[in-house]
Design a protein around this motif. Structure first.
Motif, PDB file in Angstrom:
ATOM      1  N   ASP A  43      35.381  43.919  42.756  1.00 31.28           N
ATOM      2  CA  ASP A  43      36.482  44.225  43.881  1.00 31.28           C
ATOM      3  C   ASP A  43      37.856  43.880  43.239  1.00 31.28           C
ATOM      4  OD1 ASP A  43      36.920  43.944  46.927  1.00 31.28           O
ATOM      5  OD2 ASP A  43      37.945  42.273  46.140  1.00 31.28           O
ATOM      6  N   VAL A  44      38.732  44.273  43.953  1.00 30.71           N
ATOM      7  CA  VAL A  44      40.141  43.820  43.397  1.00 30.71           C
ATOM      8  C   VAL A  44      40.597  42.346  43.304  1.00 30.71           C
ATOM      9  CG1 VAL A  44      42.467  44.186  43.747  1.00 30.71           C
ATOM     10  CG2 VAL A  44      41.121  46.212  43.837  1.00 30.71           C
ATOM     11  N   GLU A  45      40.245  41.667  44.302  1.00 31.08           N
ATOM     12  CA  GLU A  45      40.480  40.216  44.531  1.00 31.08           C
ATOM     13  C   GLU A  45      39.445  39.404  44.114  1.00 31.08           C
ATOM     14  OE1 GLU A  45      43.448  40.070  45.412  1.00 31.08           O
ATOM     15  OE2 GLU A  45      43.933  41.849  45.863  1.00 31.08           O
ATOM     16  N   GLY A  50      30.371  41.649  39.121  1.00 31.44           N
ATOM     17  CA  GLY A  50      31.388  41.632  37.927  1.00 31.44           C
ATOM     18  C   GLY A  50      32.714  40.757  38.167  1.00 31.44           C
ATOM     19  N   PRO A  51      33.715  40.611  37.469  1.00 29.48           N
ATOM     20  CA  PRO A  51      34.680  39.920  37.642  1.00 29.48           C
ATOM     21  C   PRO A  51      35.854  40.737  38.605  1.00 29.48           C
ATOM     22  CG  PRO A  51      34.739  40.910  35.440  1.00 29.48           C
ATOM     23  CD  PRO A  51      33.597  41.112  36.036  1.00 29.48           C
ATOM     24  N   ALA A  52      36.620  39.898  39.245  1.00 30.37           N
ATOM     25  CA  ALA A  52      37.540  40.694  40.004  1.00 30.37           C
ATOM     26  C   ALA A  52      38.448  41.404  39.249  1.00 30.37           C
ATOM     27  CB  ALA A  52      38.267  39.575  40.990  1.00 30.37           C
ATOM     28  N   VAL A  56      40.530  40.352  35.455  1.00 31.69           N
ATOM     29  CA  VAL A  56      40.560  41.280  34.294  1.00 31.69           C
ATOM     30  C   VAL A  56      42.052  41.415  33.860  1.00 31.69           C
ATOM     31  CG1 VAL A  56      39.933  43.517  33.221  1.00 31.69           C
ATOM     32  CG2 VAL A  56      38.494  42.302  34.678  1.00 31.69           C
ATOM     33  N   ALA A  57      42.723  41.805  34.790  1.00 29.31           N
ATOM     34  CA  ALA A  57      44.177  42.272  34.497  1.00 29.31           C
ATOM     35  C   ALA A  57      44.860  41.033  34.056  1.00 29.31           C
ATOM     36  CB  ALA A  57      45.001  42.566  35.846  1.00 29.31           C
ATOM     37  N   LEU A 108      47.406  45.785  37.700  1.00 31.47           N
ATOM     38  CA  LEU A 108      47.263  44.932  38.656  1.00 31.47           C
ATOM     39  C   LEU A 108      48.269  43.593  38.499  1.00 31.47           C
ATOM     40  CD1 LEU A 108      43.746  45.435  39.665  1.00 31.47           C
ATOM     41  CD2 LEU A 108      45.566  46.562  40.884  1.00 31.47           C
ATOM     42  N   PRO A 109      48.875  43.293  39.384  1.00 32.42           N
ATOM     43  CA  PRO A 109      49.716  41.890  39.328  1.00 32.42           C
ATOM     44  C   PRO A 109      48.758  40.785  39.746  1.00 32.42           C
ATOM     45  CG  PRO A 109      50.516  43.258  41.181  1.00 32.42           C
ATOM     46  CD  PRO A 109      49.407  44.077  40.465  1.00 32.42           C
ATOM     47  N   GLU A 110      49.184  39.547  39.337  1.00 34.99           N
ATOM     48  CA  GLU A 110      48.429  38.592  40.021  1.00 34.99           C
ATOM     49  C   GLU A 110      48.664  38.384  41.476  1.00 34.99           C
ATOM     50  OE1 GLU A 110      48.483  34.833  37.825  1.00 34.99           O
ATOM     51  OE2 GLU A 110      49.451  35.908  35.984  1.00 34.99           O
ATOM     52  N   SER A 111      47.679  37.938  42.256  1.00 39.41           N
ATOM     53  CA  SER A 111      48.065  38.049  43.695  1.00 39.41           C
ATOM     54  C   SER A 111      48.645  36.613  44.181  1.00 39.41           C
ATOM     55  CB  SER A 111      46.550  37.904  44.329  1.00 39.41           C
ATOM     56  OG  SER A 111      45.762  37.064  43.980  1.00 39.41           O
TER      57      SER A 111
END
Length: 111
Positions: A43-45, A50-52, A56-57, A108-111
């Protein structure tokens, strides 16, 4: 309730509270990830199996040399980087699609 908000605002010097939401995720990339069956384990978040992808980004941000390593990892599978779980190979997605998705994930930027 309104009084509490006004008191909080006054206590903060009159500044407003702003909660930033994560930037919107590219729907075309999510569609490609879904078609490639990546969303079964990712998942993205949030961590699924597996890891979000934002994690990873964050881990690999500023390390362009890792892109091909990740492409190979997705294609061939592997483990030991994010815990004891093993990542299954995803050859059905194809190297071109994997490369597109890895490039996108790394931006992907940090949320």
């Amino acid at each position: 309730m309104k009084v509490k908000i006004l008191l909080l605002s006054a206590a903060m010097g009159g500044s407003q509270l702003v909660f930033a939401a994560p930037p919107p995720v590219d729907p075309a990339m999510l569609e490609l990830a879904d078609q490639s069956r990546c969303l079964v384990c990712h998942d993205v978040e949030v961590k699924v199996r597996g890891p979000a992808w934002r994690d990873v980004a964050k881990r690999y941000r500023g390390k362009p040399e890792v892109e091909e390593v990740l492409v190979e990892k997705v294609y061939k599978g592997g483990g030991g980087v994010w815990g004891d779980d093993y990542m299954s190979s995803n050859k059905r997605a194809g190297m071109d699609n994997i490369r597109i998705l890895v490039k996108w994930i790394l931006t992907l930027p940090e949320s």
